[in-house]
Design an enzyme around this catalytic site. Structure first.
Site, PDB file in Angstrom:
ATOM      1  N   SER A  44       0.656  -1.252   0.063  1.00  8.72           N
ATOM      2  CA  SER A  44      -0.023   0.103   0.195  1.00  8.72           C
ATOM      3  C   SER A  44       0.831   1.246  -0.030  1.00  8.72           C
ATOM      4  O   SER A  44       0.297   2.492  -0.051  1.00  8.72           O
ATOM      5  CB  SER A  44      -0.832  -0.114   1.228  1.00  8.72           C
ATOM      6  OG  SER A  44      -0.432  -0.472   2.227  1.00  8.72           O
ATOM      7  N   HIS A  49      -2.573  -2.895  -6.561  1.00  8.40           N
ATOM      8  CA  HIS A  49      -2.962  -2.666  -4.993  1.00  8.40           C
ATOM      9  C   HIS A  49      -4.564  -2.786  -5.192  1.00  8.40           C
ATOM     10  O   HIS A  49      -5.227  -2.101  -5.915  1.00  8.40           O
ATOM     11  CB  HIS A  49      -2.438  -1.123  -4.717  1.00  8.40           C
ATOM     12  CG  HIS A  49      -2.727  -0.653  -3.804  1.00  8.40           C
ATOM     13  ND1 HIS A  49      -3.081   0.615  -3.278  1.00  8.40           N
ATOM     14  CD2 HIS A  49      -2.959  -1.388  -2.374  1.00  8.40           C
ATOM     15  CE1 HIS A  49      -3.500   0.835  -2.134  1.00  8.40           C
ATOM     16  NE2 HIS A  49      -3.436  -0.585  -1.264  1.00  8.40           N
ATOM     17  N   GLU A  98      -5.470  -0.575  -8.305  1.00  6.64           N
ATOM     18  CA  GLU A  98      -4.542   0.466  -8.489  1.00  6.64           C
ATOM     19  C   GLU A  98      -3.226  -0.263  -9.167  1.00  6.64           C
ATOM     20  O   GLU A  98      -2.587  -1.087  -8.380  1.00  6.64           O
ATOM     21  CB  GLU A  98      -4.017   1.127  -7.414  1.00  6.64           C
ATOM     22  CG  GLU A  98      -3.558   2.549  -7.577  1.00  6.64           C
ATOM     23  CD  GLU A  98      -3.350   3.548  -6.300  1.00  6.64           C
ATOM     24  OE1 GLU A  98      -3.442   2.705  -5.152  1.00  6.64           O
ATOM     25  OE2 GLU A  98      -3.206   4.380  -6.318  1.00  6.64           O
ATOM     26  N   ASN A 129      -3.875   6.053  -1.205  1.00 11.39           N
ATOM     27  CA  ASN A 129      -3.367   6.056  -0.063  1.00 11.39           C
ATOM     28  C   ASN A 129      -2.616   7.339   0.123  1.00 11.39           C
ATOM     29  O   ASN A 129      -2.484   7.801   1.000  1.00 11.39           O
ATOM     30  CB  ASN A 129      -2.629   4.760   0.545  1.00 11.39           C
ATOM     31  CG  ASN A 129      -3.316   3.646   0.866  1.00 11.39           C
ATOM     32  OD1 ASN A 129      -4.565   3.747   0.980  1.00 11.39           O
ATOM     33  ND2 ASN A 129      -2.759   2.451   0.611  1.00 11.39           N
TER      34      ASN A 129
END
Ligand code: 3HC
Length: 283
Positions: free
Chosen positions: A119, A140, A152, A190
């Protein structure tokens, strides 16, 4: 390349979700955790998730059996030699991930593409510990994996176009929408989400509002499905803190300083839902 055999290493919250959606999509999945008891837990979780779909009439009994039949569980990395794609979803620790990828690089055949579900950690750095940095990519996923639409995709500096095509193929097979991010700390989601969750922790820490009021305000005021403290507990406070520390180290910007309350909770082992206590008590 047509991906038929998918390996998933680490079957916690994210890994078990990836195993489930991949098996539902018809792939043959090899799932592994070095701790066998985590395999058992993940297996039970997937069975429960699929049974819920049967109850809702969204999956037949035969499909449930066939889906479970496509998953093989192991604790041995040696079994991964012949996979088309292996996705790593172990703990968010750079050393642990590097060690695992070094071993996988030795074990896996030349054709195998390696991917990380990190992440926040540099995908380029992880790619560089292998002798196949061109066949390495970031995939991700989002929690809960069966529900969240996004995948992602993060290209390392070394990722080649054939590997990017494999990422696109797996996204399509798993019925996810792909967004491609450059390999910059915490990527797109994130980088945006985690400072927001941290700010909510500061708002609590400074007594601006109660946990319930902060979450209620964001849910009703911004139309988010979960408030930021509730979402932090859902993601895991250790994960939130780990991403913040990566952002702080990488950019050296004070805006990424972790809220002391968040750090204290992690030190106490209050990691959110998974430990029964975080910003809220789940006991
Ligand atoms: N597994 C599978 N399905 C699940 C599930 C799970 N763990 N949790 C919920 N669902 C399904 C339900 O079965 C239901 O399906 P249906 O509509 O077909 O009946 C649907 O999702 C909605 O669930 P519920 O009605 O039980 O509950 P909610 O409406 O409250 O939704 C939620 C639950 C989907 C988790 C919603 O609260 C949500 O979207 N929360 C935000 C999640 C989020 O932001 N995730 C991203 C976190 S960041 C991340 O993962 C990145 C990492 O690197 C940190």
């Amino acid at each position: 390349m047509s991906i038929q055999k998918l390996g998933v290493i680490g079957v916690g919250q994210m890994g078990s979700g990836i195993v489930q959606v991949a098996a539902q999509a018809g792939l043959t999945v090899l799932a592994s955790d070095k701790d066998g008891s985590r395999n058992e837990k993940a297996k039970a979780k997937i069975e429960k998730g699929l049974s819920r779909l049967v109850e809702k009439g969204k999956l037949s009994d035969e499909d449930l059996k066939a889906t479970l039949g496509r998953i093989t569980w192991t604790t041995s990395l040696q079994d991964f030699a012949d996979q088309d794609l292996v996705i790593e979803a172990i703990t968010e620790n750079p050393q642990a991930k590097e060690e695992l990828f070094k071993q996988l690089d030795e074990i896996c055949s030349e054709k195998t593409v390696l991917a990380t579900n990190t992440s926040s950690i540099s995908v380029t750095r992880l790619a560089a510990v292998t002798r196949r940095p061109n066949k390495f990519i970031g995939l991700h996923f989002f929690n809960p994996v069966p529900v969240m639409k996004l995948l992602e995709v993060i290209k390392a500096l070394s990722t080649d176009e054939a590997t990017y095509a494999v990422a696109k193929e797996i996204g399509e097979k798993l019925n996810k929408q792909i967004v491609t991010a450059q390999d910059s700390a915490a990527f797109i989601v994130n980088r945006t989400l985690i400072p927001f969750l941290n700010e909510a922790a500061f708002v609590l820490y400074e007594g601006v509002g109660t946990a319930e009021d902060i979450d209620q305000a964001i849910k009703l005021g911004l139309n988010h499905p979960m408030g930021p403290l509730e979402l932090s507990d859902f993601v895991g406070l250790d994960v939130v803190l780990a991403v913040l520390d990566v952002l702080y180290r990488e950019f050296g910007d004070v805006k990424y300083r972790a809220c002391p309350l968040l750090r204290k909770y992690v030190e106490a082992g209050w990691l959110g839902r998974k430990t029964g206590r975080g910003f809220y008590n789940y006991a």
